[in-house]
Design an enzyme around this catalytic site. Structure first.
Site, mmCIF file in Angstrom:
data_model
loop_
_atom_site.group_PDB
_atom_site.id
_atom_site.type_symbol
_atom_site.label_atom_id
_atom_site.label_comp_id
_atom_site.label_asym_id
_atom_site.label_seq_id
_atom_site.Cartn_x
_atom_site.Cartn_y
_atom_site.Cartn_z
ATOM 1 N N LYS A 35 15.354 -3.788 -6.210
ATOM 2 C CA LYS A 35 15.050 -3.043 -7.433
ATOM 3 C C LYS A 35 16.192 -2.127 -7.858
ATOM 4 O O LYS A 35 16.340 -1.838 -9.036
ATOM 5 C CB LYS A 35 13.799 -2.187 -7.217
ATOM 6 C CG LYS A 35 12.481 -2.936 -7.301
ATOM 7 C CD LYS A 35 11.340 -1.927 -7.233
ATOM 8 C CE LYS A 35 9.984 -2.601 -7.227
ATOM 9 N NZ LYS A 35 8.906 -1.597 -7.035
ATOM 10 N N GLY A 87 0.774 -1.238 0.000
ATOM 11 C CA GLY A 87 0.000 0.000 0.000
ATOM 12 C C GLY A 87 0.803 1.283 0.000
ATOM 13 O O GLY A 87 0.222 2.367 0.052
ATOM 14 N N ALA A 88 2.152 1.175 -0.073
ATOM 15 C CA ALA A 88 2.978 2.381 0.077
ATOM 16 C C ALA A 88 2.742 3.407 -1.038
ATOM 17 O O ALA A 88 2.984 4.594 -0.841
ATOM 18 C CB ALA A 88 4.452 2.020 0.158
ATOM 19 N N GLU A 89 2.229 2.971 -2.205
ATOM 20 C CA GLU A 89 1.950 3.947 -3.274
ATOM 21 C C GLU A 89 0.749 4.826 -2.922
ATOM 22 O O GLU A 89 0.587 5.923 -3.441
ATOM 23 C CB GLU A 89 1.688 3.230 -4.605
ATOM 24 C CG GLU A 89 2.942 2.985 -5.425
ATOM 25 C CD GLU A 89 3.913 2.022 -4.798
ATOM 26 O OE1 GLU A 89 3.480 0.923 -4.404
ATOM 27 O OE2 GLU A 89 5.098 2.353 -4.672
ATOM 28 N N ASP A 122 10.902 4.357 -5.530
ATOM 29 C CA ASP A 122 10.256 3.044 -5.387
ATOM 30 C C ASP A 122 11.289 1.931 -5.528
ATOM 31 O O ASP A 122 10.987 0.843 -6.012
ATOM 32 C CB ASP A 122 9.109 2.874 -6.410
ATOM 33 C CG ASP A 122 8.280 1.609 -6.202
ATOM 34 O OD1 ASP A 122 8.296 1.045 -5.099
ATOM 35 O OD2 ASP A 122 7.610 1.187 -7.167
ATOM 36 N N HIS A 161 -5.938 0.575 -15.641
ATOM 37 C CA HIS A 161 -6.368 0.563 -17.043
ATOM 38 C C HIS A 161 -5.254 0.966 -18.002
ATOM 39 O O HIS A 161 -5.481 1.042 -19.213
ATOM 40 C CB HIS A 161 -7.585 1.458 -17.235
ATOM 41 C CG HIS A 161 -8.830 0.897 -16.604
ATOM 42 N ND1 HIS A 161 -9.552 -0.140 -17.155
ATOM 43 C CD2 HIS A 161 -9.464 1.214 -15.451
ATOM 44 C CE1 HIS A 161 -10.591 -0.426 -16.381
ATOM 45 N NE2 HIS A 161 -10.553 0.380 -15.339
ATOM 46 N N CYS A 181 -6.716 6.639 -13.163
ATOM 47 C CA CYS A 181 -7.199 5.390 -13.755
ATOM 48 C C CYS A 181 -6.081 4.499 -14.303
ATOM 49 O O CYS A 181 -6.275 3.296 -14.482
ATOM 50 C CB CYS A 181 -8.179 5.678 -14.896
ATOM 51 S SG CYS A 181 -9.314 7.054 -14.574
HETATM 52 O O1 LIG Z 1 4.859 -0.375 -2.037
HETATM 53 C C1 LIG Z 1 4.053 -1.288 -1.923
HETATM 54 O O2 LIG Z 1 3.332 -1.437 -0.913
HETATM 55 C C2 LIG Z 1 3.957 -2.240 -3.041
HETATM 56 C C3 LIG Z 1 3.118 -3.352 -3.012
HETATM 57 C C4 LIG Z 1 3.103 -4.248 -4.111
HETATM 58 C C5 LIG Z 1 2.214 -5.424 -3.958
HETATM 59 O O3 LIG Z 1 1.653 -5.587 -2.847
HETATM 60 O O4 LIG Z 1 2.013 -6.246 -4.832
HETATM 61 C C6 LIG Z 1 3.956 -3.972 -5.229
HETATM 62 C C7 LIG Z 1 4.775 -2.826 -5.136
HETATM 63 N N1 LIG Z 1 4.747 -2.000 -4.078
HETATM 64 C C8 LIG Z 1 5.711 -2.477 -6.163
HETATM 65 O O5 LIG Z 1 6.420 -1.458 -6.026
HETATM 66 C C9 LIG Z 1 5.823 -3.283 -7.312
HETATM 67 O O6 LIG Z 1 6.662 -3.039 -8.184
HETATM 68 C C10 LIG Z 1 4.962 -4.400 -7.421
HETATM 69 C C11 LIG Z 1 4.816 -5.312 -8.462
HETATM 70 C C12 LIG Z 1 3.829 -6.162 -8.071
HETATM 71 C C13 LIG Z 1 3.274 -7.289 -8.812
HETATM 72 O O7 LIG Z 1 2.568 -8.087 -8.168
HETATM 73 O O8 LIG Z 1 3.519 -7.418 -10.033
HETATM 74 N N2 LIG Z 1 3.381 -5.807 -6.854
HETATM 75 C C14 LIG Z 1 4.056 -4.723 -6.415
HETATM 76 CA CA LIG Z 2 6.007 0.047 -4.199
#
Ligand SMILES: O=C(O)c1cc(C(=O)O)c2c(n1)C(=O)C(=O)c1cc(C(=O)O)[nH]c1-2
Ligand SMILES: [Ca+2]
Length: 686
Positions: free
Chosen positions: A327, A176-178, A300, A610, A606
């Site tokens: 990353k 959820g950090a985003e 990120d 999407h 969106c």
């Molecule tokens: O910052 C976060 O809380 C968070 C959660 C997740 C997630 O829960 O899948 C991803 C990411 N960041 C992320 O940065 C990311 O690149 C990512 C790729 C994926 C995926 O399932 O393909 N989840 C996530």
């Molecule tokens: Ca992230």
């Protein structure tokens, strides 16, 4: 009858004595994803054939690592559906649907993905996208208890990762950090579901005393209070590893809420414990040590990526190490007792740092990627999906190599100094930076797509260098599995399942998967024969957000389990993709200026699902292909008419004017699509 999934710590610690099982996510607590099985080997893998195929319910991203205990496979599909299958035949024994709250489908960043279950003493444990941890009876498939893991329901917390179980405690983090959350990881009693401990990865309110001494130390590395209003981030959304001898649990932490370093912490301080590996006591949740891979992360560049424990000969001495390819593009080898850096080298192209200083353990920043100090678009390498994302690596102690699903990936970031954080607005990315602006022009999109490539990289962690590499067309290929048969197995973004010789990367076997593969395969025995299973299903962050680039993989979502054995002769059933219509759009009545505004609104609200510029990677509906009926009810769809189908409600979030501008832009994009050449359209149905 024997208890199904009757796994405990002793069995996991002694996993090599029963190599026909795969009892925890990484097979062993050290998460090497190496199997001692070798009935299938580099001499005979060419005879691998399909044993069985099982169709999953939702055609969205599939990321689970299956668990196999005594011939039964426990695995998950999207929306955290849990399946118990007969390992030899694929016959469904039971299915558990957690009935996720579909109205919250906009509150997880990267598709409705789930990375699998944990098992313990007759129970199966799964985390749901809506934030619950559920214990299921392994015999009946019925839920025994469920715990709400969300500390603050005014924020968009989710779960995508697989739980780990140590000393009878089920451990799970959140995503959820985003969106803006405060990260933590929680342990629950496996028997009762009672919370045992919670470890916060970033400090709380800076004006008040912190919960623990380490947070008291951490809060000094943040400046101002903008970060606290937004949550701080540092979510532990995926990887863990455990060393039973040291009794240390390792967790990987994520990026900040918000990404923009200047807006969040006045571009000052390390901002602990973002982008770190943290060692904690699994019984008490007490901090032991941390190592931060990207101090003050602004991009990120999470350290949630897969961590592997191994004993490596370094300068003639066997060292207990922890390895990670986060990353940020550097491959790290740390002493796992102390957290001290042993070595770090670039495994992918990097422009944000020139090297990691071995004396200080800190990166030497180049300043090239510091967008908050610059005007305009700044190229950051690697960008937000990293040199490697969550897709698991594997380590083969016989070759001494780590097999990494690598990305070559760069995007632009642009400072938005006038950005205003909107408190507690759910399902709404709040990064404080404009990332990855792609033009609508198909040629421009193609340029982006072509510059994002992948590879299977065989890496020597002692010498810190590449041994061999197999290039791929796009990023987002599958996790890897290593076996004592001198093999590496990997599925690909472009829809294949492949076996390579571990020593030199020769391709020895491949078969069509009908869709992109992002999960990591596993191997096990049933009725005395060795099987290899691939979880297939295109989705996750890449096709949802960057549909235009992901179309280059040439696949569409089709979710299934494919299991192979030597001499397997099952026939692959056809995939049935829904048609992709290009209906006549309504007349365009908006001005060029309104369309431009609509584009900004669309990409802001969106695009996370999407696709940037409304180019869908196929996981959720392509909004350039709305029917005339959908155009007519467009505003009501945005305001919640399709909530139960997973389209979040933006009622009270977007004004009628904003919705209308977004619609204007989508009508424009529908005309663009009709005018495009067939090459830039998604692959045809088969
Ligand atoms: O910052 C976060 O809380 C968070 C959660 C997740 C997630 O829960 O899948 C991803 C990411 N960041 C992320 O940065 C990311 O690149 C990512 C790729 C994926 C995926 O399932 O393909 N989840 C996530
Ligand atoms: Ca992230």
């Amino acid at each position: 009858a024997a208890i199904p999934a009757d796994v405990d710590g002793a069995r996991i610690v002694n996993a090599d004595k029963e190599a026909g099982n795969w009892m925890s996510t990484g097979r062993t607590y050290d998460e090497q994803r190496f199997s001692p099985l070798k009935e299938i080997n580099d001499g005979n893998v060419k005879n691998l054939g399909l044993a069985w195929q099982y169709k999953l319910d939702y055609n969205r991203g599939v990321e689970a690592t299956p668990i196999i205990v005594d011939g039964v496979m426990y695995t998950t599909g999207s929306f955290a559906l849990v399946y118990a299958l007969d390992g030899a035949t694929g016959k469904l024994l039971w299915k558990f649907d957690p009935h996720e709250d579909m109205t919250r489908a906009g509150e997880f960043c990267c598709d409705a993905v789930n990375r699998g279950v944990a098992v313990w003493k007759g129970r199966v444990y799964v985390g749901t996208n809506d934030g619950r941890l559920i214990a299921i009876d392994a015999r009946t498939g019925q839920s025994v208890w469920q715990a709400d893991t969300i500390a603050d329901h005014s924020r968009s917390y989710a779960i995508s990762g697989a739980p780990r179980i140590v000393h009878g405690k089920v451990i799970i983090g959140n995503g959820g950090a985003e969106f803006g959350v405060r990260g933590y990881i929680t342990a629950y009693d496996a028997e009762t579901g009672q919370q045992a401990w919670r470890f916060y990865t970033v400090p709380g309110d800076p004006t008040r005393p912190q919960e623990t001494p380490e947070l008291q130390m951490a809060v000094k590395t943040w400046t101002g209070d903008a970060w606290f209003k937004q949550g701080g981030g540092g979510t532990a959304w995926d990887s863990m590893a455990y060393d039973p001898e040291l009794n240390l649990l390792y967790i990987g932490t994520g990026n900040a809420s918000m990404w923009n370093y200047a807006l969040r912490s006045q571009a000052k301080g390390d901002n602990l414990f973002l982008s770190s590996i943290v060692a904690i006591n699994p019984d008490t949740g007490k901090y032991v040590w941390h190592y931060q891979t990207t101090p003050g992360d602004a991009w990120d560049m999470t350290a949630t990526q897969h961590m592997i424990l191994a004993d490596l000969p370094i300068d003639g001495v066997d060292r207990k190490v922890i390895m990670q390819a986060p990353k940020n593009g550097f491959f790290y080898v740390l002493d796992r007792a102390t957290g001290k850096l042993i070595s770090a080298e670039k495994y992918a192209p990097v422009n944000w740092a020139s090297k990691i200083d071995l004396k200080t353990g800190r990166p030497v920043f180049t300043g090239e990627a510091s967008y908050w100090l610059k005007k305009g678009k700044v190229l950051v390498r690697p960008g937000f999906w990293g040199g490697h994302d969550w897709q698991p690596m594997s380590y083969n102690p016989q070759t001494g190599l780590v097999y990494i699903p690598k990305h070559v990936f760069a995007v632009t970031y642009e400072n938005t100094p006038d950005y205003q954080y909107i408190s507690n607005k759910k399902h709404f990315y709040q990064l404080g930076v404009a990332a990855a602006d792609m033009k609508d022009d198909p040629a421009d999109m193609e340029k982006w797509a072509k510059s994002w490539t992948g590879a299977l990289l065989a890496w020597d962690p002692v010498k810190q260098k590449k041994v061999w590499e197999v290039p791929y067309k796009t990023i987002y290929n599958g996790g890897t599995l290593s076996t004592a048969g001198n093999l590496v197995f990997e599925g690909t973004a472009d829809g294949r399942v492949v076996a390579y010789r571990a020593t030199n990367g020769d391709k020895l076997w491949e078969s069509p998967a009908q869709s992109g593969v992002i999960a990591a395969p596993v191997t096990f025995e049933a009725n005395g024969a060795q099987y290899v299973t691939f979880m297939v299903g295109w989705g996750g962050a890449f096709p949802t957000f960057a549909g235009a680039a992901s179309l280059d993989a040439g696949v569409r979502p089709w979710a299934q389990v494919l299991t192979y054995r030597l001499g397997g002769d099952a026939k692959l059933a056809e995939a049935h993709f829904a048609p992709l219509p290009t209906p006549e759009p309504p007349a365009q009545t908006a001005s060029a200026e309104q369309i431009t505004q609509g584009k900004a609104e669309f990409n802001g609200h969106c695009s996370q699902c999407h696709g940037i510029n409304a180019v869908s990677g196929g996981v959720v509906p392509d909004l350039r292909r709305l029917s005339s009926g959908q155009h007519q009810m467009f505003a009501s769809i945005v305001k919640g008419a399709f909530q139960q189908l997973g389209m979040p409600s933006y009622d009270g979030v977007l004004t009628d004017d904003q919705i209308s501008l977004i619609h204007d832009y989508l009508i424009k994009r529908a005309y663009d699509l009709k005018a495009e050449t067939p090459e830039t359209s998604p692959p045809a149905t088969n």
